[in-house]
Scaffold this motif. Structure first.
Motif, PDB file in Angstrom:
ATOM      1  N   ARG B 161      14.504 -23.759  35.019  1.00 31.76           N
ATOM      2  CA  ARG B 161      14.101 -22.664  34.128  1.00 31.76           C
ATOM      3  C   ARG B 161      12.738 -22.967  33.505  1.00 31.76           C
ATOM      4  N   VAL B 169       9.786 -21.453  28.389  1.00 28.82           N
ATOM      5  CA  VAL B 169      11.069 -21.186  27.730  1.00 28.82           C
ATOM      6  C   VAL B 169      11.321 -22.186  26.608  1.00 28.82           C
ATOM      7  N   LEU B 174      14.107 -17.242  25.663  1.00 31.65           N
ATOM      8  CA  LEU B 174      14.249 -16.279  26.763  1.00 31.65           C
ATOM      9  C   LEU B 174      14.056 -14.828  26.350  1.00 31.65           C
ATOM     10  N   VAL B 175      14.256 -14.542  25.067  1.00 25.90           N
ATOM     11  CA  VAL B 175      14.173 -13.138  24.649  1.00 25.90           C
ATOM     12  C   VAL B 175      12.766 -12.604  24.888  1.00 25.90           C
ATOM     13  N   GLY B 176      12.691 -11.410  25.449  1.00 23.53           N
ATOM     14  CA  GLY B 176      11.389 -10.807  25.691  1.00 23.53           C
ATOM     15  C   GLY B 176      10.704 -11.322  26.936  1.00 23.53           C
ATOM     16  N   GLN B 177      11.404 -12.176  27.681  1.00 27.76           N
ATOM     17  CA  GLN B 177      10.822 -12.764  28.889  1.00 27.76           C
ATOM     18  C   GLN B 177      11.368 -12.063  30.143  1.00 27.76           C
ATOM     19  N   ALA B 178      10.956 -12.576  31.287  1.00 24.59           N
ATOM     20  CA  ALA B 178      11.439 -12.043  32.563  1.00 24.59           C
ATOM     21  C   ALA B 178      12.948 -12.221  32.678  1.00 24.59           C
ATOM     22  N   ARG B 179      13.588 -11.322  33.406  1.00 26.41           N
ATOM     23  CA  ARG B 179      15.024 -11.441  33.637  1.00 26.41           C
ATOM     24  C   ARG B 179      15.261 -12.421  34.783  1.00 26.41           C
ATOM     25  N   LEU B 180      15.804 -13.594  34.440  1.00 20.97           N
ATOM     26  CA  LEU B 180      15.958 -14.655  35.436  1.00 20.97           C
ATOM     27  C   LEU B 180      17.232 -14.457  36.259  1.00 20.97           C
ATOM     28  N   LEU B 199      22.569 -21.903  29.123  1.00 19.16           N
ATOM     29  CA  LEU B 199      21.112 -21.740  29.147  1.00 19.16           C
ATOM     30  C   LEU B 199      20.663 -20.353  28.697  1.00 19.16           C
ATOM     31  N   GLY B 200      21.602 -19.475  28.411  1.00 14.97           N
ATOM     32  CA  GLY B 200      21.240 -18.138  27.935  1.00 14.97           C
ATOM     33  C   GLY B 200      20.872 -17.192  29.061  1.00 14.97           C
ATOM     34  N   ILE B 201      21.186 -17.598  30.281  1.00 15.81           N
ATOM     35  CA  ILE B 201      20.930 -16.732  31.432  1.00 15.81           C
ATOM     36  C   ILE B 201      22.112 -15.782  31.622  1.00 15.81           C
ATOM     37  N   GLY B 202      23.264 -16.249  31.214  1.00 19.51           N
ATOM     38  CA  GLY B 202      24.452 -15.405  31.222  1.00 19.51           C
ATOM     39  C   GLY B 202      25.120 -15.382  32.582  1.00 19.51           C
ATOM     40  N   GLN B 203      26.396 -15.000  32.553  1.00 17.01           N
ATOM     41  CA  GLN B 203      27.127 -14.914  33.822  1.00 17.01           C
ATOM     42  C   GLN B 203      26.477 -13.904  34.765  1.00 17.01           C
ATOM     43  N   GLU B 204      25.891 -12.868  34.187  1.00 20.00           N
ATOM     44  CA  GLU B 204      25.237 -11.866  35.027  1.00 20.00           C
ATOM     45  C   GLU B 204      23.943 -12.387  35.646  1.00 20.00           C
TER      46      GLU B 204
END
Lengths: 480, 480
Positions: B161, B169, B174-180, B199-204
């Motif tokens: 990341r 990061v 991560l807020v306001g950044q690219a969707r990883l 890591l705040g990327i989330g299950q999605e």
């Protein structure tokens, strides 16, 4: 390896004989550690240069390996189990804990699921409730063992992030969500900032709140920072208060901070990794005042509760939030007992979990709560004694309050510019450390170099503290 | 506690005597573990009910505590060190590792900084280079020990990341950044998804790529998923390939995945926690084919390299990225040696670091690389033998390839509907596990219950595998 067992483990009779030899070696080490230099004298690269560049193809006898431990490893170690260890937070590995680690290694139990190690899971729950009682924390707290406070704090702040209403960070992640903010004093441990990095909140997502002149978070400044952040469109979500900061062991005002958290609806995490142990001493129990209102609290038995590295405990009032943030159960880890007993893997990052509870259980029993309290009380007495010597000597000054067993001080070197006085204090520390009889570390306060004498090893006696003081005075005289 | 030492540690002579007694107890345990029920027979709550509700006020003798270990802990443990342990990934704590853990507990070294444990830091670097050679990995890889693969994978994906160009990061979050987006097969370990959550990327943010009929990631489907995500405005950043999945030990096609990662500029992390060990066997070295192109790779000596929990190794070609993601050095942790030697705390979450390298060093020496390879080869032979028995029995079927030492199979129960056949396979497993002679676990493949026989304990011999097979056949006959 015995010839009749070419595969498999070393024969049990060989193990038995070697283990007795290792025990005698360890007993000698414990008896003589005090005569070894506490800070290793090796230079970078020296140990590595002594070791072969490649692993051996054939088996080597255990006696050869032990001889190499003595020849290569021993002189290369800084001896944390030495009574003259006064650096960082001094800690201990006493005899009952060494015995416990022998057993834990032989069992090799993995307490990931209740079923895979029922006694390890239940002993963990029971002994953490014992510890909760010992520290005077409220009933009903749920405790889980982690490796270190850095991990426990990461877990606590991940739970805090998960608890923010309407976000569902677990599923959706942080991108496109509210801009989160968390808070800690500028004397908080680096693990709070590291948790912010790992959690994707970023260093900019942590607001460092200024401290007063006793290095305690300014709760009014915290309130103002939260209001300012809300006005600017941020979403405050967590505050980490520290009872026993790393530099000076200062105590943030937890009752006032808890009040702010309650008013603002923020998760309160308390880092009491070092100082929490003091609550085991009845007359020091007030160190944890206000902590009954914390959502989570970390305390490290491997710091000042006579348990070797690693064993850090995270208590929480909201285990269901921690579980909601972390639990992921693939089919192959489902068991019929899942509804009947907790699976402790559900409460953190690591899936595999060593049988760490055993050493805490054995230490609490082998010393008893009164024995633990007596040892902690003695450490506080020794720190106050050392402080009184520093105060009585015009060549030195105490530079921070001494609430527990760590004294922050420096030599004055009057007439010298600040940078030169700092340099000489570093030289002073190095001179003492090179003696091999004591090992101190430093910090910086208000931009100035400060020495720390941290008492915490179970075998530290008054004579060791006195000797450190003699070494400091001699070195200060030489330096001028 | 001796009367002349009311504070301090237990007297060294008491430790010596007790430790000899503990050694004899452990030797008897190792010799007799095989006759204990491998899966504990206690019920939830039973161990806790046996223990006092509060800690003792006064010190208790170590002999009393050992008696309680025998009375309460022993029957409450599932015995991972039992040769009939075939569940999950079977592992071992052989004699040399138990001796190493005794020493590590006595030293209590904290390898956070080079200076605080020079020999522990340098032994870690050297022994991980030994392991690298043993596994045929390329020169120049940097290895660091973590507790478990879940932590190592979290660290690797945090580095991935951090390596995304233009994000920063660490500082900005991560807020306001690219969707990883990151990728792994739908047979990847749950720790990959857990890392995404933390890591705040989330299950999605984790795309699960389908597998082929041998449970291996479909590299073409990976390429398509990445293209689709890019078209939808996502930023792909990392792929986790697995060599040795948890359900079936299937091997993702690392060379083809590495090709995709190179083309797309993604970080390639390889989870070879279990199977990486096989590369120590010359004729099995191809298991790690393509891994020389990985940015990071995790292998667990505590799984199939005869080292007790916990010891997981993260290798990386890009240590500067890992360090850039994690290093935070407060003033009080700066040392004059910082520029001369690595401080291993800089490469992960935990600051405190146990002396884990010692047990890996002692195990590699005590068995030698040829001895390690011979034991692994034997485990593979035993798995193939067991597989041949299953294949030859019409009442059973093998349901996945057996690349190494884990066999996935089930009883057929012909004429029964799928749900009933699943239920009977579970009953079959429970019956075998209740025997106390063997312990197997299950998984689910294509919606059906599957049994796993995992060979990995150093003391497992052909007779133990044969006995498990007898128990399975008897139980299958009874169940019909």
């Amino acid at each position: 390896v015995s010839p009749d067992q070419p595969l498999g483990d070393v024969a049990v009779e060989v193990f038995r004989a070697e283990a007795h030899r290792f025990v005698d070696w360890i007993a000698r080490y414990l008896a003589e550690a005090e005569r070894l230099p506490v800070l290793s004298r090796v230079r970078p690269g020296q140990v590595a240069a002594t070791l072969p560049k490649a692993p051996p193809a054939s088996a080597e006898p255990l006696s050869t390996i032990l001889a190499d431990v003595e020849r290569v490893v021993l002189p290369g170690l800084t001896h944390w189990n030495h009574p003259g260890f006064f650096a960082y937070f001094a800690n201990s590995s006493p005899a009952p804990a060494i015995l416990a680690e022998m057993l834990a290694a032989a069992f090799n139990a993995n307490a990931m699921l209740w079923k895979t190690a029922p006694a390890a899971t239940e002993l963990e729950l029971v002994v953490l409730d014992w510890l909760r009682q010992l520290l005077g924390l409220p009933e009903g707290l749920f405790g889980v063992i982690h490796d270190t406070a850095s991990t426990a704090t990461l877990v606590a702040l991940a739970a805090a992030r998960e608890a923010v209403p309407g976000l569902d960070v677990r599923r959706r992640g942080l991108v496109g969500q509210a801009r989160l903010r968390m808070y800690a004093s500028d004397h908080a441990h680096s693990s709070v900032e590291k948790a912010g990095i790992v959690l994707g909140i970023g260093q900019e997502g942590l607001r460092k709140i200024p401290v007063d002149d006793a290095f305690r978070m300014d709760a009014a400044a915290l309130g103002r920072a939260i209001a300012k952040d809300r006005a600017a469109g941020f979403t405050p979500f967590a505050v980490t208060a520290t009872v026993g900061t790393t530099s000076t062991t200062s105590h943030d005002p937890v009752p006032a901070i808890a009040e702010v958290c309650a008013r603002e609806g923020l998760w309160l995490h308390v880092d009491t990794a070092y100082a929490g142990a003091a609550a085991a001493v009845p007359e020091l129990r007030s160190v944890l005042e206000g902590c009954e209102r914390a959502d989570s609290l970390v305390v490290n038995p491997h710091k000042w509760l006579f348990v070797p590295l690693d064993l850090s405990v995270l208590y929480t009032r909201r285990p269901e939030v921690v579980r909601g943030a972390f639990s992921l159960v693939p089919d192959y880890l489902r068991t019929p007992e899942d509804a009947l007993a907790p699976n402790l893997m559900d409460y953190g990052v690591a899936l595999g979990r060593r049988f760490r509870a055993l050493k805490l259980w054995m230490v609490l029993r082998a010393f008893g709560t009164e024995g633990i309290a007596a040892r902690l009380r003695e450490h506080v007495r020794l720190a106050r004694l050392f402080r009184s010597w520093v105060e009585a000597d015009a060549a030195f000054e105490v530079v921070a309050p001494t609430p527990l067993s760590v004294v922050c001080f420096r030599a004055r070197f009057p007439g010298q510019p600040a940078e030169e006085a700092d340099r000489r204090n570093e030289a002073l520390m190095d001179a003492v450390n090179e003696s091999g009889e004591a090992y101190l570390s430093h910090t910086r306060l208000a931009g100035r170099t400060v020495l720390r004498l941290a008492i915490g090893n179970i075998r530290t006696e008054e004579r060791h503290v006195r000797r450190a003081w003699e070494l400091l005075r001699e070195a200060a005289r030489r330096l001028g």
